[in-house]
Design an enzyme around this catalytic site. Structure first.
Site, PDB file in Angstrom:
ATOM      1  N   GLU A 177      10.854 103.417  46.209  1.00 31.24           N
ATOM      2  CA  GLU A 177      12.292 103.615  45.990  1.00 31.24           C
ATOM      3  C   GLU A 177      13.135 102.979  47.094  1.00 31.24           C
ATOM      4  O   GLU A 177      13.384 103.590  48.128  1.00 31.24           O
ATOM      5  CB  GLU A 177      12.632 105.116  45.899  1.00 31.24           C
ATOM      6  CG  GLU A 177      14.121 105.341  45.663  1.00 31.24           C
ATOM      7  CD  GLU A 177      14.531 106.806  45.529  1.00 31.24           C
ATOM      8  OE1 GLU A 177      13.699 107.694  45.763  1.00 31.24           O
ATOM      9  OE2 GLU A 177      15.692 107.037  45.183  1.00 31.24           O
ATOM     10  N   LYS A 230      11.615 102.526  41.687  1.00 31.40           N
ATOM     11  CA  LYS A 230      12.792 103.377  41.475  1.00 31.40           C
ATOM     12  C   LYS A 230      13.991 102.730  42.164  1.00 31.40           C
ATOM     13  O   LYS A 230      14.234 102.962  43.354  1.00 31.40           O
ATOM     14  CB  LYS A 230      12.518 104.786  42.021  1.00 31.40           C
ATOM     15  CG  LYS A 230      13.728 105.718  41.952  1.00 31.40           C
ATOM     16  CD  LYS A 230      13.312 107.174  42.082  1.00 31.40           C
ATOM     17  CE  LYS A 230      14.523 108.074  42.190  1.00 31.40           C
ATOM     18  NZ  LYS A 230      14.231 109.477  41.965  1.00 31.40           N
TER      19      LYS A 230
END
Ligand code: 13P
Length: 338
Positions: free
Chosen positions: A174, A216
């Site tokens: 992420e 992400k």
């Protein structure tokens, strides 16, 4: 299951990921807004209510937990990871130790948590986790993000991902480019391009098998204080273009963060992206606030009203499930809310 199979299960068409991994400090902010005391009992009550909702089975492929939560036993009988698995979703765990000031760069951060990670991963696997999350944070301003922040965060993300795969779990990678600021959408596109490129250079260097990862990212949007607002269609075009150019095709799933977008905005934007998705990526949600804001509001009104809390969560999960197939609409939003 192979790592690739787990990644595909987390992002299966019509499903996405519930990011319920707020640290004790972050959930304190959410609870303060709704006048709920931030104690373990209340955190467990809110989370087990969500994880026991009917929407879990149909719309949630994975749930990201915080260290405290993965160790908790529900008052319904099973442990938290057992409850999630029972509903057919994969339990996951946030393993980073937060974004800390980056020495040598004013006002930027590097995410920490690599020390002792191999041992912690083994414990989380034994507790039932089959995927993990690590979040790097990048600010946009005239000077930021610096090359130092882009490189140091990418290096940490790659070392994290390699350790996670060694422990037979799927790493969610992420790199979050924050929405804060007055920059325009093109600046967000450019910065996200640089960040993704550096991340995939490092992941390759550390021999991470991309087929067993989930990305992400942020969507490509103007800064939250930018005067020129973009409509969802344009956000979708820019976002998909950026991902197709900068994410290697081996990555099976891309699950966005909501990053401060409202619940409706995050459903609408994801829907527009999936309407034009001509890539092989499974594109879905990994929302915290985008999935929980309404449910939190209900929890604030009455913590014991399980029915209303679950109703609010079921609705958002269903709406985002539709968006992950490009089948959401404002009409359905109203129809199902009624
Ligand atoms: P938001 O969807 O609220 O941005 O949270 C997602 C997340 O897990 C951030 O790390």
């Amino acid at each position: 299951m192979t790592l690739n199979e787990i990644a595909k299960k987390m992002c299966a068409k019509g499903k996405g990921i519930l990011a319920a991994d707020e640290s004790t400090g972050t959930i304190a902010k959410r609870f303060k807004n709704i006048n709920v005391e931030n104690i373990e009992k209340n955190r467990l009550n809110f989370r087990q209510t969500l994880f026991n909702s009917s929407a879990m089975k149909d719309f949630i492929g994975g749930v990201i937990l915080f260290d405290e939560t993965i160790r908790q036993k529900t008052t319904l009988g099973p442990s938290i990871p057992e409850l999630i698995s029972k509903h057919g979703a994969v339990p996951g765990i946030k393993v980073d130790k937060g974004a800390k000031p980056l020495a040598g760069s004013n006002d930027e951060t590097v995410t920490e948590g690599l020390d002792g990670l191999r041992e912690r991963l083994k414990e989380y696997y034994d507790l039932g986790a089959r995927f993990t999350k690590w979040r790097a944070v990048y600010k946009i301003s005239d000077k930021f993000p610096s090359a130092q922040s882009i490189k140091s965060n990418a290096h940490a993300l790659a070392r994290y991902a390699a350790l996670v795969q060694e422990a037979k779990m799927v790493p969610i990678v992420e790199p979050e480019v924050l929405m804060d600021g007055s920059h325009d959408i093109n600046k967000c596109y450019q910065v996200t391009t640089n960040v993704l490129n550096e991340c995939y250079n490092e992941l390759e260097m550390h021999k991470v098998d991309l087929k067993g990862t989930v990305l992400k990212p942020n969507m490509i949007t103007p800064g939250s204080e930018c005067k020129d607002k973009s409509d969802a269609k344009y956000i979708a075009i820019k976002t998909l273009d950026c991902l197709k150019k900068n994410v290697p095709s081996d990555v099976p799933g891309i699950a966005f963060l909501s990053g401060g977008q409202s619940e409706i905005e995050s459903s609408k934007n994801l829907n527009e992206i999936n309407k034009i998705n001509d890539s092989n990526f499974l594109i879905t949600f990994s929302y915290g606030r985008g999935l929980q804001a309404s449910a939190l509001k209900e929890f604030g009104k009455n913590q014991e009203n399980t029915e209303n809390i679950q109703k609010a969560f079921n609705h958002r999960a269903k709406m985002n499930g539709l968006s992950s197939k490009g089948e959401w609409s404002e009409e359905l939003e109203k129809e199902f809310a009624a």
